[in-house]
Design a protein around this motif. Structure first.
Motif: not given
Length: 290
Positions: A135-142
């Motif tokens: 499935k799609k994965m939702y995330f942020s990275l910084g």
């Protein structure tokens, strides 16, 4: 556990807890470029931001009709021990995998890699996110490295400045209570330079969306300090410190703290990254001592 890399020009120190960069020393001048964690101001040095950047409104979000809670700013990866995935004379790669604990607050199967590669007077940080699900994965990275700006009898914090490679509008997001005001932006500098002063960050971070530049330098003409920082592929660039502290953070983000009018649905979150099933996401940063 602390890992050291040394190529005769630079010494790099990385802590396996959070895969955090804690030292970057020029061996010729003996100048340390990383902030050395004074808890009086800020007890971090270079935390990784994942799976969210900034704060969640009401410390929660919704996915597939379910409510999930994360009370910490900038996600949770920085608060876990990473394993060493590979290591040689001039590089080390760390790995953090989703587990039963992380699934309670973030229902995705992932691997998060951070590799440090030392080449001459450059340190490259290679980030990789793997979606292990179909499935799609939702995330942020910084990233959130704090670079030392030491002052002395002859050097003041205001002698340091940030210089962009290209002209910028000077417009930044307005943060109120840690969240973005969707109605406001503020012009805080002109052209290529942000002069640093004790009050520069009194209202929180300066966040630029879609900057023209993908390289900035921290400079000080009085003591010869010159460090280049490259961050291509990141949608946001933020700058921050705790007023009175002798550092400045350079923060490239793929994602942003919640907007004040956020509805909490992860699919609608401003700046969120979407990774298709079994796909990888990569970003690199380069730090060069000049």
């Amino acid at each position: 556990m602390e890992i050291k890399l040394n190529n005769g020009l630079l010494e790099v120190r990385v802590e396996s807890f959070g895969a955090e960069l804690i030292g970057l020393r020029d061996l010729k001048t003996n100048r340390e470029y990383m902030w050395q964690k004074d808890p009086k101001f800020w007890a971090k040095c270079s935390p990784i931001l994942f799976p969210f950047v900034g704060a969640l409104k009401e410390n929660r979000y919704f996915y597939n009709g379910e409510k999930y809670s994360i009370t910490t700013r900038h996600g949770f990866a920085r608060d876990y021990e990473f394993t060493i995935n590979s290591q040689d004379e001039n590089s080390v790669e760390f790995l953090f995998e989703g587990n039963e604990t992380t699934k309670k607050s973030y229902p995705f199967n992932f691997k998060l890699y951070l590799k440090y590669v030392l080449v001459g007077k450059k340190l490259r940080l290679e980030y990789r996110v793997e979606n292990l699900d179909d499935k799609k994965m939702y995330f942020s990275l910084g990233a959130h490295p704090a670079f030392a700006t030491p002052i002395s009898e002859n050097i003041d914090y205001s002698d340091y400045y940030i210089e962009f490679e290209k002209e910028e509008s000077g417009e930044v997001k307005v943060l109120e209570g840690g969240f973005v005001n969707p109605e406001l932006t503020k012009k805080v500098f002109d052209g290529k330079k942000i002069p640093l002063a004790k009050e520069t960050f009194k209202n929180d971070a300066l966040v630029i969306e879609n900057p023209n530049s993908y390289r900035v330098n921290i400079k000080n003409d009085k003591n010869g300090y010159n460090m280049s920082f490259s961050y291509e592929g990141f949608k946001y660039m933020a700058f921050w410190n705790v007023p009175g502290a002798e550092y400045v953070c350079l923060e490239p983000w793929c994602g942003i703290t919640d907007y004040a009018n956020s509805n909490g649905n992860i699919e609608d979150k401003q700046g969120i990254e979407v990774l298709e099933g079994k796909e990888n996401f990569t970003r690199n940063i380069e730090i060069e001592i000049l």
